[in-house]
Design an enzyme around this catalytic site. Structure first.
Site, PDB file in Angstrom:
ATOM      1  N   GLU A  64      -3.536   7.278  -4.197  1.00  0.00           N
ATOM      2  CA  GLU A  64      -3.419   6.115  -3.472  1.00  0.00           C
ATOM      3  C   GLU A  64      -3.323   4.894  -4.646  1.00  0.00           C
ATOM      4  O   GLU A  64      -3.881   4.821  -5.538  1.00  0.00           O
ATOM      5  CB  GLU A  64      -4.628   5.721  -2.606  1.00  0.00           C
TER       6      GLU A  64
ATOM      7  N   TYR B 247       0.979  -1.342   0.050  1.00  0.00           N
ATOM      8  CA  TYR B 247       0.234   0.040  -0.032  1.00  0.00           C
ATOM      9  C   TYR B 247       0.887   1.422   0.114  1.00  0.00           C
ATOM     10  O   TYR B 247       1.818   1.318   0.793  1.00  0.00           O
ATOM     11  CB  TYR B 247      -0.787   0.099   1.222  1.00  0.00           C
TER      12      TYR B 247
END
Ligand code: GDP
Ligand code: MN
Length: 383
Positions: free
Chosen positions: A190, A102
């Site tokens: 993101e 992530y």
């Protein structure tokens, strides 16, 4: 403002970030021809909706034949994911995933600057990771005057990867992600997951971006990507009429003059165990047209049980406001009970006018704020 994965990926590509090959499809037939165009056996079909957790909801499927593409595209198109109907799918090349990570750049209120957020627990919803295993999330504040320097990007990369060859790929990737975030006035950029493929390459197989609404005027090309929800459309039309309006989940509609008083009104409703349906600051005018517009706006939400009008007459005079309200209620046809609290300059005259002219209607006149608040909560819970 949110954009879709395919739109975020187009921006990623523009900024030199490695994304998987993908084709946007609006029908099963388009998905089938995209499959042939992709010319690869395994592909992933993904719902394009403005919400996360598509994988869990069945909106991400791996297909290995034309038949499966047909089947999954058919199932996902039209699917409802968290209230959003899928009208587009993305067909992407399937990537051989070795591990998932992530990474994001996000505005952090606590450190008052952009931060890199990184985790080796990629692929999972980051909110869940933050809740259950917060120690698995690393945060790196970025000094906005320095930007994403080499050492900063390396620090982030080493928090995720042990392999130097991967770190080397990650450094410019993270710097480009930061540049994209800053240059487009994003509030979030993101990648979840950022994957290391079995071939040893980094690839962004998901992309999520949100943008600061207040900066959209600087980016017409991004503004054009906006697809407002029904709720956002109502908020926008309120803004166009000069109101400050935010839609909420409750059943007590609020019409207030002044933002501070509007906040206090919502707090009070909550304190008395009621639920405000909105924030609405109508500003300091007694113009009946404005009050009619505000009432229409409140009543356009189907679930309102009572309307609480909370007016403090400072510069505006209460008798003027009362006249505005009386005229407004003579135009409006609504059965919904209304509680009016009116106080300030000429308040006795104002309240007297309301009592005389609105007698027989489903309208209660209150003097104090707490009296009005209790009355509104009582009316909302009775129905
Ligand atoms: P999200 O659930 O909305 O976040 O959708 P993602 O695009 O992040 O996909 C969810 C998961 O599907 C990923 O974490 C991967 O595990 C898997 N996935 C997505 N694309 C691929 C792919 O190309 N190959 C493989 N093997 N798995 C994939
Ligand atoms: Mn994802």
């Amino acid at each position: 403002m949110k954009v879709h994965e395919y739109q975020a990926k187009a921006l990623f590509k523009e900024y030199g970030l490695p994304v998987d090959r993908h084709i946007l499809c609006r029908s099963v037939d388009e998905a089938v021809s995209a499959y042939h165009e992709m010319n690869q056996q395994r592909v992933v079909i993904k719902a394009q909706v403005h919400t996360g957790g598509r994988g869990k909801a069945g909106g991400v499927k791996l297909a290995s034949s034309e038949e499966e593409v047909r089947q999954y595209a058919g199932a996902i198109l039209g699917m409802n994911i968290k209230g959003f109907t899928v009208d587009r799918v993305l067909l992407s090349e399937a990537v051989n995933i070795a591990s998932e990570y992530y990474i994001s750049v996000v505005t952090d209120r606590k450190s008052k600057c952009p931060i890199f957020m990184a985790s080796r627990a990629g692929g999972m919803e980051i909110e869940q990771v933050a809740k259950e295993t917060p120690e698995k999330i690393f945060k790196f504040p970025v000094d906005p005057l320095l930007g994403a320097t080499d050492f900063k990007a390396r620090q982030v990369a080493y928090s995720l990867f042990d392999d130097k060859a991967i770190v080397k790929q990650a450094v410019p990737l993270f710097q480009n992600l930061y540049r994209l975030f800053i240059e487009k006035d994003a509030s979030l950029a993101e990648i979840n997951p950022l994957v290391v493929t079995k071939e040893g390459e980094l690839k962004a197989i998901d992309a999520k971006m949100t943008f600061d609404n207040n900066a959209l005027f600087r980016h017409p090309e991004i503004k054009a990507l906006g697809e407002p929800t029904e709720e956002e459309k109502i908020e926008q039309s309120a803004k166009d009429k000069g109101f400050s309006y935010v839609s909420l989940d409750g059943d007590i509609g609020c019409m207030v003059n002044g933002a501070g008083l509007a906040m206090a009104t919502m707090d009070m409703i909550k304190l008395y165990n009621g639920e405000p349906a909105n924030f609405l600051d109508i500003g300091g005018s007694s113009n009946p047209e404005k009050i009619v517009e505000a009432m229409k706006l409140l009543l356009s939400k189907g679930n309102i049980k009572v309307v609480l009008v909370n007016i403090f007459g400072g510069i505006t005079r209460c008798d003027d406001v009362a006249k505005g309200l009386i005229e407004a209620f003579s135009i409006l046809k609504s059965e919904i009970p209304v509680v009016i609290r009116l106080t300030g300059t000429n308040e006795t005259e104002g309240r007297e006018l309301l009592r005389q002219k609105l007698a027989g209607k489903n309208i209660a006149v209150a003097t104090t704020m707490s009296e009005a608040g209790h009355k509104a909560v009582e009316l909302a819970s009775n129905k």
